[in-house]
Design a protein around this motif. Structure first.
Motif, PDB file in Angstrom:
ATOM      1  N   VAL A   1      10.047  -2.023  11.252  1.00 40.38           N
ATOM      2  CA  VAL A   1       8.979  -1.779  12.228  1.00 40.38           C
ATOM      3  C   VAL A   1       9.430  -0.866  13.373  1.00 40.38           C
ATOM      4  CG1 VAL A   1       7.423  -2.878  13.900  1.00 40.38           C
ATOM      5  CG2 VAL A   1       7.776  -3.905  11.644  1.00 40.38           C
TER       6      VAL A   1
ATOM      7  N   GLN B   1       9.411 -11.651  12.082  1.00 47.25           N
ATOM      8  CA  GLN B   1       9.822 -10.298  12.465  1.00 47.25           C
ATOM      9  C   GLN B   1       9.882 -10.126  13.994  1.00 47.25           C
ATOM     10  OE1 GLN B   1       7.262 -11.326  10.517  1.00 47.25           O
ATOM     11  NE2 GLN B   1       6.372  -9.502   9.575  1.00 47.25           N
TER      12      GLN B   1
ATOM     13  N   TYR C   1       2.923   3.251  16.055  1.00 47.45           N
ATOM     14  CA  TYR C   1       3.871   3.553  14.976  1.00 47.45           C
ATOM     15  C   TYR C   1       3.382   4.626  14.009  1.00 47.45           C
ATOM     16  CZ  TYR C   1       6.085  -0.355  17.176  1.00 47.45           C
ATOM     17  OH  TYR C   1       6.670  -1.160  18.124  1.00 47.45           O
TER      18      TYR C   1
ATOM     19  N   ILE D   1       0.960   4.830  11.921  1.00 48.68           N
ATOM     20  CA  ILE D   1       0.551   4.428  10.580  1.00 48.68           C
ATOM     21  C   ILE D   1      -0.631   5.316  10.174  1.00 48.68           C
ATOM     22  CG2 ILE D   1      -0.220   2.502   9.114  1.00 48.68           C
ATOM     23  CD1 ILE D   1       2.583   2.086  10.509  1.00 48.68           C
TER      24      ILE D   1
ATOM     25  N   VAL E   1      -3.662 -10.368  10.552  1.00 49.87           N
ATOM     26  CA  VAL E   1      -2.561  -9.392  10.492  1.00 49.87           C
ATOM     27  C   VAL E   1      -1.437  -9.861  11.421  1.00 49.87           C
ATOM     28  CG1 VAL E   1      -2.231  -6.913  10.122  1.00 49.87           C
ATOM     29  CG2 VAL E   1      -4.464  -7.719  10.773  1.00 49.87           C
TER      30      VAL E   1
ATOM     31  N   PHE F   1       2.715 -13.739  13.491  1.00 49.57           N
ATOM     32  CA  PHE F   1       3.917 -14.075  14.268  1.00 49.57           C
ATOM     33  C   PHE F   1       3.745 -13.841  15.770  1.00 49.57           C
ATOM     34  CE2 PHE F   1       4.110  -9.850  12.409  1.00 49.57           C
ATOM     35  CZ  PHE F   1       4.085  -9.090  13.557  1.00 49.57           C
TER      36      PHE F   1
ATOM     37  N   HIS G   1      -2.439  -3.262   7.446  1.00 46.49           N
ATOM     38  CA  HIS G   1      -1.088  -2.819   7.825  1.00 46.49           C
ATOM     39  C   HIS G   1      -0.917  -1.352   7.425  1.00 46.49           C
ATOM     40  CE1 HIS G   1       0.666  -6.996   8.218  1.00 46.49           C
ATOM     41  NE2 HIS G   1      -0.378  -7.248   7.444  1.00 46.49           N
TER      42      HIS G   1
END
Ligand code: CFM
Ligand code: HCA
Length: 536
Positions: A63, A186, A221, A223, A348, A374, A491
């Motif tokens: 990540v 994570q 990030y 994506i 997610v 998480f 994701h």
């Protein structure tokens, strides 16, 4: 739109101890108002339960540090860990004025490929040799080494190997003790990566970053190209993006991030540590933003302009908003006709289940169940709970980095922002700066918030709420397809994107409208309803 869920009934088939544990992870939005009931989060998954979570190595390597394009990132461990975290996340990168194509390593996979004999006799020599080879072949500017579970178990001294290699080659070699078993998900890996980036990279550059208003975008990030769409809009308004963390980012730019005026925080979960540390050390304030959804993007752009208070900037912001809106509205309206009144289940990692609610709402859809794999309590409940909780479960494994103001660089936040102290205090008090609201306030009345949902609960909730769409990762996607429920892999975006800002909203709207209107779902007979299959 929502259903009266009885949590006890939902969890009834589970053993007593597990039921007691899981009931603390499910909260319902109270229609009569009030603050968020406490939700248990960031705790160990019950062993044996099929969780959707990943590991600390995935959070650090896959990540946060993996997307830094000009750093050669080595997975010290078995090839499977390297392979799993390579290429699947769709964090795109391209050459730019600072980084030529031959210095981009994100499409490659580097691993020491630890074998049984290495586990028995130790892998330090193998790692050192690999670094030497990598330097000889690729001449990288800097190297990352990420540890996997066996490395911690056999006790390889990554710090010593990295230090010696750095002296041999004269380039930074940064190690991350992100063994997969650390923490509970994570999230621990994000924290470990944040600490090293802050300690070893940010602030080591001496270059000035040109631009009247310099922004960093943290927790973005790239994506499917998300970052590039955000940068396009910000560039047209007149901002300079110093660096992102870490989508399409480069070591060469991250070094100078301390020169920015304002940090934008897109994914709070994975990067809040750096946002807070940069504020302490360099006096750079941060603004929680959301570029997912048309209204959310508009609010975000207005808030950034308000931070600087420049009339020209405010006028340019309104001009860009007006132009972009006019361009996308007809297509959004077409998709709205198909999607209006439909419901979704959003599950997610640690921030998107919140962010995408805004985009779905623009399309007339409502999220009836939302959850994170998480996230921490603050991601659900809001910032006010932060001081009462540890940032990562098992945080004894993750040394806290104590950051002191840097006397050379530190300026009070209002000076970085080019505004008076009074204006800064006013913005901070109004909740714009350095503030973070959780998912709960934006949930629909009666909606369900669930932490670390497992396969059993997911199937039950789909059965009860009968959503028209589900956001999943790869582990739960096909399970829901077999239930005849369209899923959006939120994701990786299922090969699509970008989904950010205005144009991204159109791409997303079309993808979802196609998905929901295809007749394929009605043609599916789930395996358990087919005669003679025995239900497998
Ligand atoms: Fe942040 Fe992310 Fe997310 Fe995340 Fe992730 Fe991701 Fe995610 Mo997958 S950093 S928390 S650890 S927004 S990789 S880009 S999609 S689970 S919701
Ligand atoms: C990770 C990365 C992941 C996995 C997604 C999935 C991603 O957590 O290791 O389970 O499909 O976004 O690629 O979250």
């Amino acid at each position: 739109m929502t259903t009266d869920l009885n949590v006890d009934e939902l969890l009834a088939p589970l053993p007593d101890k597990v039921r007691k544990n899981r009931s603390k992870h499910i909260v319902k939005k109270d229609p009569s108002g009030g603050s968020c009931p406490q939700i248990e989060a960031n705790t160990r998954t019950v062993p044996g339960i099929i969780t959707q979570r990943g590991c600390s190595y995935a959070g650090c390597k896959g990540v946060v540090v993996g997307p830094i394009k000009d750093m050669l990132t080595i997975t010290h461990g078995p090839i499977g860990c390297a392979y799993y975290s390579w290429g699947t996340r769709r964090n795109k990168a391209r050459a730019d004025e600072r980084t030529p194509p031959e210095q981009i390593y994100t499409a490659m996979c580097f691993s020491t490929d630890m074998q049984e004999s290495d586990i028995v006799f130790g892998g330090e020599k193998k790692l050192a040799k690999m670094i030497d080879e990598a330097v000889e072949i690729f001449h990288p500017r800097a190297i990352n080494i990420c540890a996997t579970c066996p490395i911690g178990l056999i006790g390889d001294d990554l710090s010593a190997v990295a230090k010696a290699a750095q002296e041999r080659h004269g380039i930074p070699v940064i190690h991350y003790n992100c063994e997969g078993y650390k923490g509970v998900s994570q999230s621990a890996g994000h924290h470990i990566a944040n600490n090293q980036i802050m300690e070893r990279i940010i602030g080591t550059g001496t270059e000035k970053v040109d631009g009247k208003y310099v922004l960093n975008i943290l927790g973005e990030y790239n994506i499917g190209g998300d970052t590039w769409e955000i940068e396009r809009i910000l560039g047209e308004i007149g901002y300079t993006v110093g660096s992102t963390l870490t989508g399409d980012s480069a070591y060469a730019k991250i070094k100078n991030m301390h020169r920015a005026h304002l940090n934008l925080v897109q994914c709070h979960r994975s990067i809040n540590y750096i946002a807070e540390m940069m504020e302490t050390k360099y006096g750079i304030p941060w603004l929680k933003v959301n570029f997912i959804g048309i209204d959310a993007t508009i609010d975000t752009l207005r808030e950034i302009a308000r931070c600087f208070g420049d009339e020209d900037l405010i006028a340019r912001t309104e001009h860009v908003i007006e132009r972009e809106l006019a361009a996308v509205t007809p297509e959004i309206e077409r998709c709205r006709k198909v999607l209006k009144g439909r419901t979704a289940f959003a599950f997610v990692g640690g921030s998107r289940s919140h962010h995408y609610q805004f985009l779905l709402r623009n399309l007339g859809m409502e999220v009836v169940v939302a959850g994170y794999e998480f996230a921490h309590r603050d991601d659900y409940e809001g910032r006010e709970v932060i001081p009462t909780i540890k940032s990562d479960a098992d945080s004894k494994n993750i040394p806290e980095l104590h950051v002191e103001p840097d006397p050379e660089e530190y300026r009070p936040p209002h000076l970085h922002l080019k505004m008076s102290k009074e204006k800064y205090d006013e913005l901070a008090a109004s909740g714009i700066l350095n503030d973070y609201k959780g998912m709960y306030p934006d949930m629909v009345d009666g909606g369900i918030m669930i932490d670390d949902a497992n396969h059993f609960e997911t199937e039950e909730l789909v059965e009860i709420f009968k959503p028209d769409l589900i956001f999943t990762g790869i582990k739960d996607k096909y399970v829901t397809h077999k239930m005849g429920l369209p899923s959006k892999q939120i994701h990786s975006y299922d090969y699509s994107g970008p989904y950010t800002c205005f144009r991204g909203a159109v791409t997303f709207a079309k993808d979802v409208a196609h998905s929901l209107s295809t007749p394929a779902w009605k043609m599916i007979t789930p395996p358990w309803e087919q005669s003679g299959t025995g239900g497998d």
